[in-house]
Design an enzyme around this catalytic site. Structure first.
Site, mmCIF file in Angstrom:
data_model
loop_
_atom_site.group_PDB
_atom_site.id
_atom_site.type_symbol
_atom_site.label_atom_id
_atom_site.label_comp_id
_atom_site.label_asym_id
_atom_site.label_seq_id
_atom_site.Cartn_x
_atom_site.Cartn_y
_atom_site.Cartn_z
ATOM 1 N N THR A 135 0.828 -1.208 0.000
ATOM 2 C CA THR A 135 0.000 0.000 0.000
ATOM 3 C C THR A 135 0.864 1.261 0.000
ATOM 4 O OG1 THR A 135 -1.436 1.298 1.470
ATOM 5 C CG2 THR A 135 -0.108 -0.361 2.519
ATOM 6 N N ASP A 136 0.297 2.349 -0.516
ATOM 7 C CA ASP A 136 1.022 3.626 -0.477
ATOM 8 C C ASP A 136 1.142 4.158 0.951
ATOM 9 O OD1 ASP A 136 -1.634 4.360 -0.056
ATOM 10 O OD2 ASP A 136 -1.685 5.900 -1.626
ATOM 11 N N GLU A 137 0.374 3.561 1.876
ATOM 12 C CA GLU A 137 0.408 4.061 3.252
ATOM 13 C C GLU A 137 1.757 3.812 3.924
ATOM 14 O OE1 GLU A 137 -3.160 3.457 5.578
ATOM 15 O OE2 GLU A 137 -4.373 3.305 3.768
ATOM 16 N N TYR A 139 -1.398 -0.459 11.125
ATOM 17 C CA TYR A 139 -1.637 -1.118 9.831
ATOM 18 C C TYR A 139 -0.483 -0.851 8.865
ATOM 19 C CZ TYR A 139 -3.249 -1.462 4.985
ATOM 20 O OH TYR A 139 -3.317 -1.716 3.634
ATOM 21 N N LYS A 160 2.425 -3.375 7.205
ATOM 22 C CA LYS A 160 2.611 -3.563 5.762
ATOM 23 C C LYS A 160 4.063 -3.218 5.377
ATOM 24 C CE LYS A 160 -0.107 -4.552 3.061
ATOM 25 N NZ LYS A 160 -0.549 -5.892 2.591
HETATM 26 P P1 NAD Z 1 -9.965 -6.956 2.771
HETATM 27 O O1 NAD Z 1 -9.900 -6.674 4.231
HETATM 28 O O2 NAD Z 1 -11.216 -6.660 2.017
HETATM 29 O O3 NAD Z 1 -9.670 -8.525 2.525
HETATM 30 C C1 NAD Z 1 -8.665 -9.205 3.201
HETATM 31 C C2 NAD Z 1 -8.866 -10.709 2.970
HETATM 32 O O4 NAD Z 1 -7.787 -11.395 3.610
HETATM 33 C C3 NAD Z 1 -10.168 -11.261 3.568
HETATM 34 O O5 NAD Z 1 -10.776 -12.144 2.665
HETATM 35 C C4 NAD Z 1 -9.699 -12.004 4.817
HETATM 36 O O6 NAD Z 1 -10.535 -13.095 5.166
HETATM 37 C C5 NAD Z 1 -8.316 -12.476 4.375
HETATM 38 N N1 NAD Z 1 -7.422 -12.718 5.504
HETATM 39 C C6 NAD Z 1 -7.200 -11.914 6.583
HETATM 40 N N2 NAD Z 1 -6.333 -12.506 7.418
HETATM 41 C C7 NAD Z 1 -5.996 -13.687 6.849
HETATM 42 C C8 NAD Z 1 -5.123 -14.746 7.226
HETATM 43 N N3 NAD Z 1 -4.420 -14.705 8.380
HETATM 44 N N4 NAD Z 1 -4.992 -15.802 6.400
HETATM 45 C C9 NAD Z 1 -5.692 -15.874 5.245
HETATM 46 N N5 NAD Z 1 -6.548 -14.916 4.848
HETATM 47 C C10 NAD Z 1 -6.680 -13.842 5.633
HETATM 48 O O7 NAD Z 1 -8.719 -6.230 2.149
HETATM 49 P P2 NAD Z 1 -8.527 -5.551 0.705
HETATM 50 O O8 NAD Z 1 -9.003 -4.166 0.772
HETATM 51 O O9 NAD Z 1 -9.043 -6.469 -0.328
HETATM 52 O O10 NAD Z 1 -6.935 -5.492 0.629
HETATM 53 C C11 NAD Z 1 -6.202 -6.563 0.057
HETATM 54 C C12 NAD Z 1 -4.730 -6.214 0.107
HETATM 55 O O11 NAD Z 1 -4.494 -5.019 -0.613
HETATM 56 C C13 NAD Z 1 -4.196 -5.973 1.528
HETATM 57 O O12 NAD Z 1 -2.926 -6.540 1.618
HETATM 58 C C14 NAD Z 1 -4.113 -4.464 1.631
HETATM 59 O O13 NAD Z 1 -3.074 -4.080 2.498
HETATM 60 C C15 NAD Z 1 -3.803 -4.093 0.191
HETATM 61 N N6 NAD Z 1 -4.258 -2.754 -0.229
HETATM 62 C C16 NAD Z 1 -5.559 -2.382 -0.064
HETATM 63 C C17 NAD Z 1 -5.977 -1.125 -0.534
HETATM 64 C C18 NAD Z 1 -7.422 -0.692 -0.408
HETATM 65 O O14 NAD Z 1 -7.734 0.454 -0.749
HETATM 66 N N7 NAD Z 1 -8.339 -1.532 0.025
HETATM 67 C C19 NAD Z 1 -5.070 -0.272 -1.156
HETATM 68 C C20 NAD Z 1 -3.735 -0.693 -1.314
HETATM 69 C C21 NAD Z 1 -3.357 -1.942 -0.851
HETATM 70 P P1 TYD Z 2 -10.524 4.316 4.692
HETATM 71 O O1 TYD Z 2 -11.536 3.901 3.679
HETATM 72 O O2 TYD Z 2 -10.571 3.702 6.062
HETATM 73 O O3 TYD Z 2 -9.099 4.123 4.010
HETATM 74 P P2 TYD Z 2 -7.621 4.612 4.521
HETATM 75 O O4 TYD Z 2 -7.709 5.077 5.915
HETATM 76 O O5 TYD Z 2 -6.824 3.350 4.402
HETATM 77 O O6 TYD Z 2 -7.206 5.676 3.560
HETATM 78 O O7 TYD Z 2 -10.635 5.884 4.882
HETATM 79 C C1 TYD Z 2 -10.458 6.780 3.798
HETATM 80 C C2 TYD Z 2 -10.491 8.187 4.356
HETATM 81 O O8 TYD Z 2 -11.807 8.458 4.865
HETATM 82 C C3 TYD Z 2 -9.554 8.401 5.528
HETATM 83 O O9 TYD Z 2 -9.002 9.716 5.438
HETATM 84 C C4 TYD Z 2 -10.442 8.282 6.747
HETATM 85 C C5 TYD Z 2 -11.764 8.806 6.249
HETATM 86 N N1 TYD Z 2 -12.975 8.213 6.888
HETATM 87 C C6 TYD Z 2 -13.972 9.049 7.419
HETATM 88 O O10 TYD Z 2 -13.863 10.287 7.380
HETATM 89 N N2 TYD Z 2 -15.073 8.466 7.996
HETATM 90 C C7 TYD Z 2 -15.222 7.121 8.056
HETATM 91 O O11 TYD Z 2 -16.253 6.648 8.618
HETATM 92 C C8 TYD Z 2 -14.220 6.280 7.481
HETATM 93 C C9 TYD Z 2 -14.343 4.788 7.514
HETATM 94 C C10 TYD Z 2 -13.113 6.883 6.897
#
Ligand code: NAD
Ligand code: TYD
Length: 354
Positions: A125-127, A153, A157
């Site tokens: 992630t970019d975070e 988090y 990562k």
């Molecule tokens: P999500 O929370 O929707 O899904 C995570 C999945 O991983 C779930 O199906 C969960 O059951 C599974 N999981 C959790 N712990 C586990 C374990 N110990 N063993 C096996 N499976 C397990 O997450 P997402 O948003 O789909 O993110 C997927 C990946 O992408 C993550 O690594 C996250 O850091 C990365 N990512 C997400 C975003 C975003 O905007 N959502 C952006 C950049 C990177």
């Molecule tokens: P989120 O979807 O949790 O992603 P991330 O924190 O990984 O970027 O949140 C996106 C942005 O929205 C973040 O700045 C936090 C804000 N946010 C709210 O203002 N209210 C909310 O209820 C949630 C879940 C997020």
């Protein structure tokens, strides 16, 4: 090609499985997922019975189960999506983030070392770069930006990223890493900003905006992320990190207002609540490396992607109603029940408040 996709019952992992089914129907896909609160088997219903798809329920932290799977299946490629992914939860309870995101990644890479692999791809992630100031719109995260995390988090990562690079250097493991900006699209768990606001608005519930709502995220449609990972698997250089993002920076408050307007709901639903601890101000990716090396560019414009996403949540209410009728209620009460609401503050009111 045999792919092991971990975390495939979650948001991005499931979209990746659908994308790969469509683009590479000849590949065999094994999904490994422990089905935490964020994993949903019903999401995978359309592929579950396909002959070249297999689901295995196990945790990536379970060394024995992971080794057994590698021994039986001998995957060619591993794409690791499995993670605890929600910043707010990591602030409440960091431990499971360290276990899954760091230890789990190490277990997977150990299995890759023992059983052999053509590629281990870590979805990051970019975070991991921390945040950028709002008053420097000229600055972006590049692959050279130092890691400087803010939340448990993002720290977990970053730990996994460093381990992956160490496994490449020390053991020669063929690793690639992608660091993507915020994703949106179908099947995103309703704890995240966009689905949470859509679902609350549909119920005429308050829309809880943290702080002043001025934090900026760089939003990418999930399918564009999947395409980028596919490109990296095919043409990416081993040992390299690729940033993924599409220069689509938006303030949270503008996203929430856009959702209100799209659903015909009044902006008076917006409620400013206590800010997230350590809240990152701005994320913004410089995607020039993946563009110049691999020819990747995002294809979905935000106006189209957000419209498609809102429609999806309108048309797939069974999917999220099942989720929000369960444990989610306790989560919501815990996270938002104690957050005091504050009077709306906007940038034009800045100064008056001080
Ligand atoms: P999500 O929370 O929707 O899904 C995570 C999945 O991983 C779930 O199906 C969960 O059951 C599974 N999981 C959790 N712990 C586990 C374990 N110990 N063993 C096996 N499976 C397990 O997450 P997402 O948003 O789909 O993110 C997927 C990946 O992408 C993550 O690594 C996250 O850091 C990365 N990512 C997400 C975003 C975003 O905007 N959502 C952006 C950049 C990177
Ligand atoms: P989120 O979807 O949790 O992603 P991330 O924190 O990984 O970027 O949140 C996106 C942005 O929205 C973040 O700045 C936090 C804000 N946010 C709210 O203002 N209210 C909310 O209820 C949630 C879940 C997020």
């Amino acid at each position: 090609m045999k792919l092991l996709v971990t975390g495939g019952a979650g948001f991005i992992g499931s979209n990746f499985i659908f994308y790969m089914r469509k683009e590479h129907p000849e590949d065999l896909i094994i999904c490994l997922d422990s089905l935490t609160y964020a994993g949903n088997l019903s999401t995978l219903a359309s592929v579950m019975d396909q002959p070249n798809f297999k689901f295995v329920k196990a945790s990536i932290t379970d060394r024995r189960a992971v080794y057994r799977l590698f021994e039986e299946e001998q995957p060619d490629i591993v794409v690791n999506f499995a993670a605890e992914s929600h910043v707010d939860r990591s602030i409440e309870n960091p431990e499971v983030f360290l276990e899954t995101n760091i230890i789990g990644t190490a277990v997977l890479m150990d299995a890759c070392r023992i059983y052999g692999i053509r590629r281990f791809h870590q979805v990051s992630t970019d975070e991991v770069y921390g945040d950028l100031p709002l008053d420097r719109p000229d600055r972006f995260f590049t692959e050279q930006t130092p890691l400087h995390t803010s939340s448990p988090y993002s720290s977990s990562k970053a730990g996994a990223d460093l381990l992956a690079l160490a496994y490449h250097r020390t053991y020669g493991l063929p690793v690639t890493i992608s660091r993507c900006s915020n994703n949106y699209g179908p099947y995103q768990f309703p704890e995240k900003l966009i689905p949470l606001m859509i679902i609350n608005a549909l119920h005429n519930k308050p829309l809880p905006v943290y702080g002043k709502g001025e934090n900026v995220r760089d939003w990418l449609y999930v399918e564009d992320h999947c395409k980028a990972i596919d490109r990296i698997l095919q043409h990416g250089r081993v040992g390299e990190v690729y940033n993924i993002g599409g220069h689509n920076e938006m303030r949270n408050i503008d996203i929430v207002k856009l959702i209100c307007n799209a659903l015909g709901k009044p902006e008076s639903l917006i409620t400013y609540v206590t800010d997230r601890k350590g809240h990152d101000m701005r994320y913004a990716i410089d995607p020039s490396k993946i563009h110049s090396e691999l020819g990747w560019l995002p294809e979905t414009r935000f106006q189209d992607g957000i419209g498609r996403t809102i429609r999806w949540y309108l048309e797939n209410q069974d999917w999220w109603k099942t989720i929000i009728s369960g444990e989610y209620q306790n989560y919501y009460e815990k996270m938002y029940g104690g957050r005091s609401s504050a009077a709306p503050l906007t940038s034009d009111m800045k100064g008056k408040e001080e």
